[in-house]
Design an enzyme around this catalytic site. Structure first.
Site, PDB file in Angstrom:
ATOM      1  CB  CYS A 180      -0.973  -0.026   1.172  1.00  0.00           C
ATOM      2  SG  CYS A 180      -2.345   1.142   0.994  1.00  0.00           S
ATOM      3  CG  HIS A 221      -3.844  -3.590   3.121  1.00  0.00           C
ATOM      4  ND1 HIS A 221      -2.946  -3.030   4.001  1.00  0.00           N
ATOM      5  CD2 HIS A 221      -4.412  -2.551   2.448  1.00  0.00           C
ATOM      6  CE1 HIS A 221      -2.966  -1.714   3.887  1.00  0.00           C
ATOM      7  NE2 HIS A 221      -3.841  -1.395   2.947  1.00  0.00           N
ATOM      8  CD  GLU A 225      -1.595  -5.850   5.645  1.00  0.00           C
ATOM      9  OE1 GLU A 225      -2.435  -4.995   6.004  1.00  0.00           O
ATOM     10  OE2 GLU A 225      -1.223  -5.974   4.454  1.00  0.00           O
TER      11      GLU A 225
END
Length: 267
Positions: free
Chosen positions: A129, A238, A240
């Site tokens: 990001c 994202h 993660e």
């Protein structure tokens, strides 16, 4: 069996085998009740530890770039996270169009310097990001400051910022990889759904960067630096978030960890 040496001091070879790669993770500035903190979300650290198999070392970005080379000396890879702040648009020749969003100029300057120094040294790089956007700015690219207000572009922000996190980080739009890309080989697919929680995005790719994936509206969702031999990847989504539950995220963080281990073995 002779166990006389079972508690002997480890040899240099076994120490090298057991050593985990060190990943530099720059922090961001955050004010709370008049106090300033240097913070990093645990959600970014978890996959580095549990999937990549690395040791994250958090770096304060509040003290300038003087010690960048010393940080790079100790590292095997660099990881840049997302954040709630936007990059200072003066760094890419634009006026500030998002006064409702905070800035973190210390992080901007530190991370751009870290990217340039680390890639020259051969360190693997993974940016998510804002980290992806920093990579682009470091190579002379620019950003849409408000993708949702740009002609022909979708709204890439979370649909309801007040919804539970599981909804905010749920699948939002599809991504198409460039044909026959190395990222497609890593993920074993060329088309998948991603979450989307960003108001800004890549407008013009920096010099030397090459797109790996696009959203339905053409926005660049992933890119790398082909002039460097090591693993380099920036993604706009994202991975993660609940990475251990997402097969594609697992593959990404495993590939990053393997690249960090390969670099470590060369030392």
């Amino acid at each position: 069996m002779n166990n006389d040496n079972q508690y002997a001091e480890p040899t240099a070879q076994t120490q090298k085998t057991q050593r985990k790669p060190i990943v530099l993770v720059p922090t961001g500035a955050k004010e709370h009740s008049g106090h300033w903190y240097q913070l990093m979300g645990k959600k970014y650290l978890d996959p580095l530890v549990h999937i990549s198999g690395c040791v994250p070392v958090m770096l304060p970005t509040a003290y300038g770039e003087e010690d960048i080379e010393q940080y790079v000396d100790m590292a095997d890879a660099i990881f840049l996270s997302g954040a709630s702040t936007n990059i200072d648009p003066a760094l890419y020749g634009q006026e500030w169009q998002t006064p409702d969003q905070g800035q973190d100029k210390g992080r901007d300057h530190f991370n751009i310097a870290l990217i340039r120094a680390g890639l020259k040294r051969g360190l693997p790089f993974f940016g998510i990001c804002r980290g992806f956007q920093e990579l682009n700015i470091a190579f002379g690219g620019d950003l849409y400051q408000q993708v949702h207000n740009s002609p022909g572009m979708m709204d890439h922000r979370e649909k309801d910022p007040n919804a539970p996190l599981t909804e905010q980080y749920g699948p939002n739009h599809s991504v198409q990889l460039t044909p026959n890309s190395w990222l497609g080989n890593v993920l074993d697919t060329d088309h998948f759904m991603v979450n989307s929680l960003h108001g800004q995005g890549i407008k013009t790719l920096g010099q030397g960067l090459s797109a790996l994936a696009h959203a339905e509206d053409g926005l660049v969702e992933a890119a790398y630096c082909p002039e460097f031999k090591q693993f380099t990847l920036g993604v706009q989504w994202h991975p993660e978030w609940l990475a251990h539950e997402n097969p594609l995220s697992i593959k990404l963080f495993q590939a990053f960890g393997n690249a960090a281990r390969d670099f470590s073995k060369q030392k």
